[in-house]
Design a protein around this motif. Sequence first.
Motif, PDB file in Angstrom:
ATOM      1  N   UNK A  62       0.816  -1.206   0.000  1.00 44.11           N
ATOM      2  CA  UNK A  62       0.000   0.000   0.000  1.00 44.11           C
ATOM      3  C   UNK A  62       0.850   1.257   0.000  1.00 44.11           C
ATOM      4  N   UNK A  63       1.864   1.270   0.824  1.00 46.88           N
ATOM      5  CA  UNK A  63       2.700   2.462   0.930  1.00 46.88           C
ATOM      6  C   UNK A  63       3.458   2.703  -0.365  1.00 46.88           C
ATOM      7  N   UNK A  73      -5.560   6.184   7.061  1.00 49.84           N
ATOM      8  CA  UNK A  73      -5.898   5.136   8.021  1.00 49.84           C
ATOM      9  C   UNK A  73      -6.895   4.169   7.385  1.00 49.84           C
ATOM     10  N   UNK A  74      -7.841   4.707   6.625  1.00 53.40           N
ATOM     11  CA  UNK A  74      -8.816   3.849   5.947  1.00 53.40           C
ATOM     12  C   UNK A  74      -8.136   2.874   4.986  1.00 53.40           C
ATOM     13  N   UNK A  75      -7.090   3.333   4.288  1.00 52.15           N
ATOM     14  CA  UNK A  75      -6.330   2.454   3.395  1.00 52.15           C
ATOM     15  C   UNK A  75      -5.702   1.314   4.183  1.00 52.15           C
ATOM     16  N   UNK A  79      -6.648  -2.729   4.029  1.00 51.58           N
ATOM     17  CA  UNK A  79      -5.617  -3.703   3.670  1.00 51.58           C
ATOM     18  C   UNK A  79      -5.484  -4.805   4.717  1.00 51.58           C
ATOM     19  N   UNK A  80      -5.618  -4.456   5.979  1.00 52.90           N
ATOM     20  CA  UNK A  80      -5.361  -5.394   7.079  1.00 52.90           C
ATOM     21  C   UNK A  80      -6.591  -6.212   7.471  1.00 52.90           C
ATOM     22  N   UNK A  81      -7.774  -5.631   7.406  1.00 49.22           N
ATOM     23  CA  UNK A  81      -8.990  -6.260   7.920  1.00 49.22           C
ATOM     24  C   UNK A  81      -9.276  -7.655   7.351  1.00 49.22           C
TER      25      UNK A  81
END
Length: 110
Positions: A62-63, A73-75, A79-81
Motif C-alpha cells: 500500500x505504501x 488510516x482507511x487504506x 488492507x489489514x482487515x
Amino acid sequence: MNKDAQMRATINQKLIETGERERLKELLRAKLIECGWKDQLKAHCKVIFMSQEDKSSKQRDVIKEKGLEHVTVDDLVAEITPKGRALVPDSVKKELLQRIRTFLAQHASL
C-alpha cells in the motif's frame, strides 16, 4: 430503519447496558492473544508496510503503491482487515457465538 437493523440496535444496546459487550471484547482480546493471532497479524503488517514482498499471498504494498504521504488510516484498515478476520480461529468464533446465543436466550424479551 428496517426490522433487522432495529433488532441489531436493540441487541447491541442491551449488550452495552448489561456490560456483556465489554466482557465479550475482553474475552476476544484474551483468546486472540492466547492463540497467537496478534503476532500473526503483526507479521502480516510488517510484510505489507515494510516493502517486503510476500509472494505466497501476493499482497500489494500500500505504501509503495500510494506513497507514504497519501496513505490514509482507511487504506491501512482496508488492507489489514480481511487478513485479520481470516486469521481468527474457528474455535474463537464459535465460543463468542455461543456466548452471544446464551446472552440472547437469557434476555429473550428483546
